[in-house]
Design a protein around this motif. Structure first.
Motif, short mmCIF file in Angstrom:
data_model
loop_
_atom_site.label_atom_id
_atom_site.label_comp_id
_atom_site.label_asym_id
_atom_site.label_seq_id
_atom_site.Cartn_x
_atom_site.Cartn_y
_atom_site.Cartn_z
N UNK A 95 -5.23 2.20 -1.70
CA UNK A 95 -5.05 1.06 -2.60
C UNK A 95 -4.13 0.04 -1.94
N UNK A 96 -4.50 -1.23 -2.02
CA UNK A 96 -3.60 -2.29 -1.57
C UNK A 96 -3.22 -3.15 -2.77
N UNK A 97 -1.96 -3.55 -2.82
CA UNK A 97 -1.46 -4.30 -3.96
C UNK A 97 -0.08 -4.86 -3.63
N UNK A 98 0.52 -5.57 -4.61
CA UNK A 98 1.86 -6.10 -4.43
C UNK A 98 2.92 -5.02 -4.54
N UNK A 99 4.14 -5.39 -4.21
CA UNK A 99 5.22 -4.41 -4.10
C UNK A 99 5.61 -3.78 -5.43
N UNK A 100 5.42 -4.49 -6.55
CA UNK A 100 5.90 -3.98 -7.84
C UNK A 100 4.77 -3.54 -8.78
N UNK A 101 3.55 -3.55 -8.29
CA UNK A 101 2.41 -3.24 -9.15
C UNK A 101 2.46 -1.83 -9.70
N UNK A 102 2.80 -0.85 -8.87
CA UNK A 102 2.81 0.54 -9.31
C UNK A 102 3.76 0.70 -10.49
N UNK A 103 4.91 0.07 -10.41
CA UNK A 103 5.89 0.19 -11.50
C UNK A 103 5.33 -0.36 -12.81
N UNK A 104 4.68 -1.49 -12.77
CA UNK A 104 4.29 -2.17 -13.99
C UNK A 104 2.93 -1.74 -14.53
N UNK A 105 2.00 -1.35 -13.67
CA UNK A 105 0.64 -1.13 -14.12
C UNK A 105 0.09 0.27 -13.84
N UNK A 106 0.73 1.03 -12.96
CA UNK A 106 0.09 2.25 -12.50
C UNK A 106 0.92 3.52 -12.63
N UNK A 107 2.16 3.44 -13.05
CA UNK A 107 3.03 4.62 -13.00
C UNK A 107 2.46 5.77 -13.82
N UNK A 108 2.11 5.52 -15.09
CA UNK A 108 1.56 6.59 -15.93
C UNK A 108 0.19 7.04 -15.42
N UNK A 109 -0.60 6.08 -14.91
CA UNK A 109 -1.93 6.43 -14.41
C UNK A 109 -1.85 7.31 -13.17
N UNK A 110 -0.89 7.05 -12.29
CA UNK A 110 -0.73 7.87 -11.10
C UNK A 110 -0.39 9.31 -11.49
N UNK A 111 0.49 9.48 -12.47
CA UNK A 111 0.84 10.82 -12.94
C UNK A 111 -0.39 11.51 -13.52
N UNK A 112 -1.16 10.80 -14.33
CA UNK A 112 -2.38 11.35 -14.94
C UNK A 112 -3.39 11.74 -13.86
N UNK A 120 -5.73 15.51 -4.20
CA UNK A 120 -6.09 14.19 -3.66
C UNK A 120 -4.83 13.43 -3.25
N UNK A 121 -4.97 12.63 -2.20
CA UNK A 121 -3.84 11.80 -1.78
C UNK A 121 -4.09 10.36 -2.19
N UNK A 122 -3.01 9.65 -2.54
CA UNK A 122 -3.08 8.23 -2.90
C UNK A 122 -2.25 7.47 -1.89
N UNK A 123 -2.89 6.55 -1.19
CA UNK A 123 -2.21 5.78 -0.15
C UNK A 123 -2.09 4.33 -0.63
N UNK A 124 -0.85 3.82 -0.71
CA UNK A 124 -0.60 2.45 -1.14
C UNK A 124 -0.23 1.59 0.07
N UNK A 125 -0.87 0.45 0.17
CA UNK A 125 -0.59 -0.51 1.24
C UNK A 125 -0.13 -1.81 0.59
N UNK A 126 1.08 -2.24 0.89
CA UNK A 126 1.66 -3.41 0.23
C UNK A 126 1.22 -4.71 0.92
N UNK A 127 0.78 -5.66 0.11
CA UNK A 127 0.46 -7.00 0.59
C UNK A 127 1.23 -8.01 -0.27
N UNK A 140 -12.19 -3.00 5.62
CA UNK A 140 -12.51 -1.61 5.35
C UNK A 140 -11.32 -0.68 5.40
N UNK A 141 -10.10 -1.24 5.38
CA UNK A 141 -8.92 -0.39 5.47
C UNK A 141 -8.51 0.24 4.16
N UNK A 142 -9.04 -0.26 3.02
CA UNK A 142 -8.67 0.27 1.71
C UNK A 142 -9.92 0.36 0.84
#
Length: 304
Positions: A95-112, A120-127, A140-142
């Motif tokens: 997944x590629x996204x901004x630096x604060x996206x996981x905190x605001x939109x994905x924290x509960x979803x990542x736990x679920x 499974x592994x989750x790889x975050x790439x910051x843009x 094709x990197x993400x």
């Protein structure tokens, strides 16, 4: 011919009725007839015979029905196997996204997601911008990019997930903190903390304010919304930002987020190269995030 054509044809042969097949498939009888006619045109053969009690396959229809039944069975079996592979919790989601996206939109979803797919592994790439996310997808990197949605592009598909109303972040000691809401005119000649000019949210905000005849001054630039809100909370300026749930509530007594309802909300969501080519594990992650964002929106509306 398409898989849908073949699935409809087998349903007609199985039920011996166009209307019964339409009921089973939750579509119209006309749509069923069109699928069958398309097959007959492509093959140059009649596939069904009409009788008083319904339809039966012709000799050619029986040949096709036998082959399609076996073929679709193999395809359905393969799809089930792919689902089993995905649920075997192997593989990775990039997944590629901004630096604060996981905190605001994905924290509960990542736990679920981790609970459902522990291997499974989750790889975050910051843009720092949607443009950077698009470039990562194109290369094709993400698998997925979480972005502020903008104009459609020819090579990237975008899917909205959540709308983010605008607000003005100010210190609780600021004179504006007592207002229930702001109009765009209240921002005329205001000196604001802003995101970089190449960011989608900054560009959309600038366009909407200009259409209202408002020209604020962005005299401070930061890389993300959280930094802008933090500076505003410290009394170092004002920031027009999306209303992010993590900044609301008793945890920030020195911050006020004043709604600006006249500004059209930002839309955030997913971007991918092709949804129909997305791997099952990546699709499961995208759907998990979307489901949790929907729950957050409902909770937010209830609290309001």
């Amino acid at each position: 011919m398409t898989l849908d054509d073949l699935r409809v044809f087998t349903a007609v042969c199985r039920t011996s009725s166009l209307s019964a097949a339409a009921r089973d498939l939750s579509c119209t009888q006309s749509a069923v007839s069109q699928h069958v006619k398309r097959l007959e045109r492509e093959l140059g053969l009649s596939l069904l015979e009409r009788h008083t009690r319904g339809v039966v396959p012709t000799r050619a229809g029986r040949v096709l029905y036998a082959a399609v039944t076996e073929g679709l069975g193999c395809i359905d079996h393969a799809l089930r196997r792919l689902e089993e592979v995905a649920r075997a919790e192997g593989g990775s989601v990039r997944v590629t996204t901004g630096a604060t996206t996981v905190r605001h939109f994905m924290s509960a979803a990542v736990v679920d997601f981790r609970r459902r797919f522990p291997q499974a592994s989750i790889e975050f790439q910051t843009e720092t911008s949607s443009r950077g996310c698009f470039d990562a997808l194109t290369a094709g990197g993400v698998d997925l990019a979480w972005i502020t949605l903008g104009p459609a592009t020819g090579t990237i598909e975008q899917r909205p997930v959540v709308e983010l109303p605008w607000s003005l972040a100010v210190s609780a000691a600021d004179p504006l903190a007592a207002k229930a809401f702001l109009e765009p005119a209240d921002l005329q000649n205001a000196r604001l903390i802003g995101l970089p000019e190449n960011s989608t949210s900054r560009q959309q905000l600038g366009t909407w304010l200009a259409e209202s005849g408002i020209r604020p001054v962005f005299d401070t630039s930061v890389a993300d919304w959280d930094t802008a809100i933090l500076l505003a909370e410290l009394g170092l300026g004002h920031a027009v930002v999306p209303a992010l749930p993590a900044w609301s509530g008793p945890g920030h007594p020195d911050l006020r987020l004043i709604p600006i309802p006249a500004l059209p909300a930002l839309t955030a969501g997913w971007a991918v190269r092709r949804w129909d080519a997305l791997a099952p594990l990546a699709r499961a992650f995208a759907e998990t995030v979307a489901n949790h964002c929907g729950t957050q929106a409902v909770v937010g509306q209830t609290r309001a």
